[in-house]
Design a protein around this motif. Sequence first.
Motif, mmCIF file in Angstrom:
data_model
loop_
_atom_site.group_PDB
_atom_site.id
_atom_site.type_symbol
_atom_site.label_atom_id
_atom_site.label_comp_id
_atom_site.label_asym_id
_atom_site.label_seq_id
_atom_site.Cartn_x
_atom_site.Cartn_y
_atom_site.Cartn_z
ATOM 1 N N ASP A 131 69.198 -9.096 -47.458
ATOM 2 C CA ASP A 131 69.926 -10.049 -46.613
ATOM 3 C C ASP A 131 70.453 -11.237 -47.423
ATOM 4 O OD1 ASP A 131 69.313 -8.413 -44.476
ATOM 5 O OD2 ASP A 131 67.678 -9.676 -43.734
ATOM 6 N N SER A 132 69.652 -11.680 -48.384
ATOM 7 C CA SER A 132 70.020 -12.857 -49.169
ATOM 8 C C SER A 132 70.937 -12.515 -50.341
ATOM 9 C CB SER A 132 68.758 -13.533 -49.706
ATOM 10 O OG SER A 132 68.104 -12.685 -50.645
ATOM 11 N N GLY A 133 71.152 -11.223 -50.577
ATOM 12 C CA GLY A 133 71.969 -10.812 -51.707
ATOM 13 C C GLY A 133 71.214 -10.774 -53.021
ATOM 14 N N LYS A 134 69.890 -10.884 -52.958
ATOM 15 C CA LYS A 134 69.068 -10.870 -54.178
ATOM 16 C C LYS A 134 69.067 -9.493 -54.823
ATOM 17 C CE LYS A 134 64.372 -11.955 -55.771
ATOM 18 N NZ LYS A 134 63.035 -12.445 -55.354
ATOM 19 N N TYR A 135 69.085 -8.437 -53.981
ATOM 20 C CA TYR A 135 69.044 -7.066 -54.488
ATOM 21 C C TYR A 135 70.370 -6.361 -54.234
ATOM 22 C CZ TYR A 135 64.047 -8.087 -54.062
ATOM 23 O OH TYR A 135 62.817 -8.668 -54.125
ATOM 24 N N ASP A 136 70.773 -5.551 -55.195
ATOM 25 C CA ASP A 136 71.937 -4.701 -54.995
ATOM 26 C C ASP A 136 71.599 -3.517 -54.107
ATOM 27 O OD1 ASP A 136 73.621 -6.187 -56.791
ATOM 28 O OD2 ASP A 136 72.526 -5.266 -58.459
ATOM 29 N N ALA A 137 70.349 -3.073 -54.201
ATOM 30 C CA ALA A 137 69.927 -1.915 -53.403
ATOM 31 C C ALA A 137 68.420 -1.875 -53.326
ATOM 32 C CB ALA A 137 70.442 -0.612 -54.013
ATOM 33 N N VAL A 138 67.948 -1.125 -52.354
ATOM 34 C CA VAL A 138 66.527 -0.804 -52.228
ATOM 35 C C VAL A 138 66.378 0.709 -52.325
ATOM 36 C CG1 VAL A 138 64.627 -0.663 -50.566
ATOM 37 C CG2 VAL A 138 65.794 -2.842 -50.932
ATOM 38 N N PHE A 139 65.570 1.167 -53.246
ATOM 39 C CA PHE A 139 65.152 2.570 -53.328
ATOM 40 C C PHE A 139 63.666 2.570 -53.046
ATOM 41 C CE2 PHE A 139 69.153 3.075 -55.407
ATOM 42 C CZ PHE A 139 69.467 4.418 -55.430
ATOM 43 N N SER A 140 63.290 2.696 -51.787
ATOM 44 C CA SER A 140 61.877 2.526 -51.456
ATOM 45 C C SER A 140 61.509 3.250 -50.180
ATOM 46 C CB SER A 140 61.539 1.035 -51.339
ATOM 47 O OG SER A 140 60.152 0.830 -51.450
ATOM 48 N N ASN A 141 61.914 4.543 -50.086
ATOM 49 C CA ASN A 141 61.507 5.358 -48.951
ATOM 50 C C ASN A 141 61.996 4.793 -47.624
ATOM 51 O OD1 ASN A 141 60.007 7.829 -48.436
ATOM 52 N ND2 ASN A 141 58.623 6.569 -47.237
ATOM 53 N N VAL A 142 63.203 4.246 -47.613
ATOM 54 C CA VAL A 142 63.771 3.660 -46.401
ATOM 55 C C VAL A 142 64.504 4.745 -45.611
ATOM 56 C CG1 VAL A 142 65.338 1.946 -45.436
ATOM 57 C CG2 VAL A 142 64.032 1.426 -47.516
ATOM 58 N N THR A 143 64.104 4.923 -44.366
ATOM 59 C CA THR A 143 64.742 5.890 -43.479
ATOM 60 C C THR A 143 65.971 5.275 -42.809
ATOM 61 O OG1 THR A 143 62.623 6.938 -43.013
ATOM 62 C CG2 THR A 143 64.387 7.336 -41.441
ATOM 63 N N LEU A 159 65.135 13.969 -47.923
ATOM 64 C CA LEU A 159 64.766 14.200 -46.543
ATOM 65 C C LEU A 159 63.525 13.381 -46.213
ATOM 66 C CD1 LEU A 159 65.253 18.077 -46.252
ATOM 67 C CD2 LEU A 159 66.902 16.243 -45.784
ATOM 68 N N ASP A 160 63.294 13.173 -44.932
ATOM 69 C CA ASP A 160 62.197 12.329 -44.472
ATOM 70 C C ASP A 160 61.346 13.061 -43.446
ATOM 71 O OD1 ASP A 160 60.553 10.245 -43.589
ATOM 72 O OD2 ASP A 160 62.074 9.467 -42.223
ATOM 73 N N ALA A 263 62.536 13.731 -32.624
ATOM 74 C CA ALA A 263 62.923 15.067 -32.154
ATOM 75 C C ALA A 263 64.434 15.255 -32.204
ATOM 76 C CB ALA A 263 62.421 15.273 -30.731
ATOM 77 N N GLY A 264 64.844 16.418 -32.683
ATOM 78 C CA GLY A 264 66.255 16.785 -32.652
ATOM 79 C C GLY A 264 67.106 16.254 -33.786
ATOM 80 N N LEU A 265 66.496 15.535 -34.735
ATOM 81 C CA LEU A 265 67.278 14.975 -35.840
ATOM 82 C C LEU A 265 66.416 14.927 -37.092
ATOM 83 C CD1 LEU A 265 69.954 13.533 -36.693
ATOM 84 C CD2 LEU A 265 68.809 11.375 -36.145
ATOM 85 N N GLN A 266 66.919 15.477 -38.182
ATOM 86 C CA GLN A 266 66.199 15.399 -39.444
ATOM 87 C C GLN A 266 66.371 14.016 -40.055
ATOM 88 O OE1 GLN A 266 64.070 17.500 -41.375
ATOM 89 N NE2 GLN A 266 63.906 15.515 -42.403
ATOM 90 N N GLY A 267 65.256 13.364 -40.327
ATOM 91 C CA GLY A 267 65.316 12.050 -40.946
ATOM 92 C C GLY A 267 65.839 12.125 -42.364
ATOM 93 N N LYS A 268 66.465 11.043 -42.822
ATOM 94 C CA LYS A 268 67.008 10.969 -44.174
ATOM 95 C C LYS A 268 66.559 9.655 -44.828
ATOM 96 C CE LYS A 268 69.611 14.729 -43.718
ATOM 97 N NZ LYS A 268 71.056 14.646 -43.465
ATOM 98 N N ILE A 269 66.140 9.771 -46.087
ATOM 99 C CA ILE A 269 65.810 8.600 -46.901
ATOM 100 C C ILE A 269 67.056 8.218 -47.685
ATOM 101 C CG2 ILE A 269 64.382 7.759 -48.799
ATOM 102 C CD1 ILE A 269 62.854 8.202 -46.196
ATOM 103 N N ALA A 270 67.304 6.924 -47.813
ATOM 104 C CA ALA A 270 68.575 6.512 -48.411
ATOM 105 C C ALA A 270 68.461 5.269 -49.275
ATOM 106 C CB ALA A 270 69.601 6.258 -47.305
ATOM 107 N N ALA A 271 69.348 5.207 -50.269
ATOM 108 C CA ALA A 271 69.575 3.961 -50.990
ATOM 109 C C ALA A 271 70.171 2.984 -49.986
ATOM 110 C CB ALA A 271 70.535 4.200 -52.145
ATOM 111 N N THR A 272 69.598 1.799 -49.926
ATOM 112 C CA THR A 272 69.955 0.836 -48.888
ATOM 113 C C THR A 272 70.572 -0.402 -49.515
ATOM 114 O OG1 THR A 272 68.030 1.634 -47.654
ATOM 115 C CG2 THR A 272 69.056 -0.405 -46.891
#
Length: 325
Positions: A131-143, A159-160, A263-272
């Motif tokens: 939110d503060s712009g400190k990070y360009d991205a998060v790679f940390s198991n974020v769904t 996949l998650d 239910a009904g949707l495969q979760g996805k982990i993503a670069a955030t």
Amino acid sequence: MKTSRAVLTALASLTALGVLTACGSGDAAIDAAEPEAKKAANGINLSPEQNRVHTPKVDALAAQLPEAVRKRGTLILGVSATSNPPLAFHATDDKTLIGVEVDLATLVADALGLKPEFNPVSWENLFVGLDSGKYDAVFSNVTVTEERKDKYDFATYRLDDLAFEAKKGSGWKVKGPEDVAGKAIAVGSGTNQEKILVDWSAQNEKAGRKPVDIKYYQNTSDYYLALQSGRIDGYLGPNPVAAYHVLSAGQTEIVGKFSGAGAGLQGKIAATTKKDSGLVAAYAAAIDHIVENGTYAQVLKRWGLDSEAVTKSEINPPGLPRTKN
């Protein structure tokens, strides 16, 4: 995070057997590490010198980055300080971050011609940093979730799946909301698994069944201590770490597994990344590149997570449904 002899042995076993599936974070009720016991086993490198898989810079991919990031030359990344094997954890020096999330983020940075700079923080501070712009991205198991898409952009890379873990020999199976009615279930606060459990509890009440008795603890080890003492019936967390704990501690079992998106949707982990930061397209293109050149598969295989592989990165795909008020 601390690492014990039992954990290191289990990691080697999991990788050799290809048992780990899906994604997540969590830890066993594990003793403090003994430095002399931290040794690579069966070819698993747990030292600070990781000999990581790397890939060359691709100029066409780097050109998709905002000019300020290209000139800076670094990719500033947030990662959860409380993640556990095989996601992001500390090497034998108790300082160096290693794991599948670190390796994949490094590959993305490589392809973009940037040096990765990892910042381990608490889960909630990952999003504060974005939110503060400190990070360009998060790679940390974020769904990917619909609510998160209001504030963040996502480029999927795994996949998650989630798993219910119970005391060994419980004889309990979880197939749906009715199986957790009236049960004391621990879950991490602010996670997508919490949202699923809250929704299941509401479904139970609507159907005239008892709600779920949702429990929260400060540390993952506390969840497992509560499970062993009988204070809770189960723990809902990311599947790979649940599988890791089952084999490393030998005290629990997986009694149900579900998509992290419900239910009904495969979760996805993503670069955030922060919404409209101008970075998500470059991340997705870099992920597609490492999928195509095979380095992505090498990393997943290294950590026993082959079953989580995606064939293409998706930008802002359908995510975990919004929580109903």
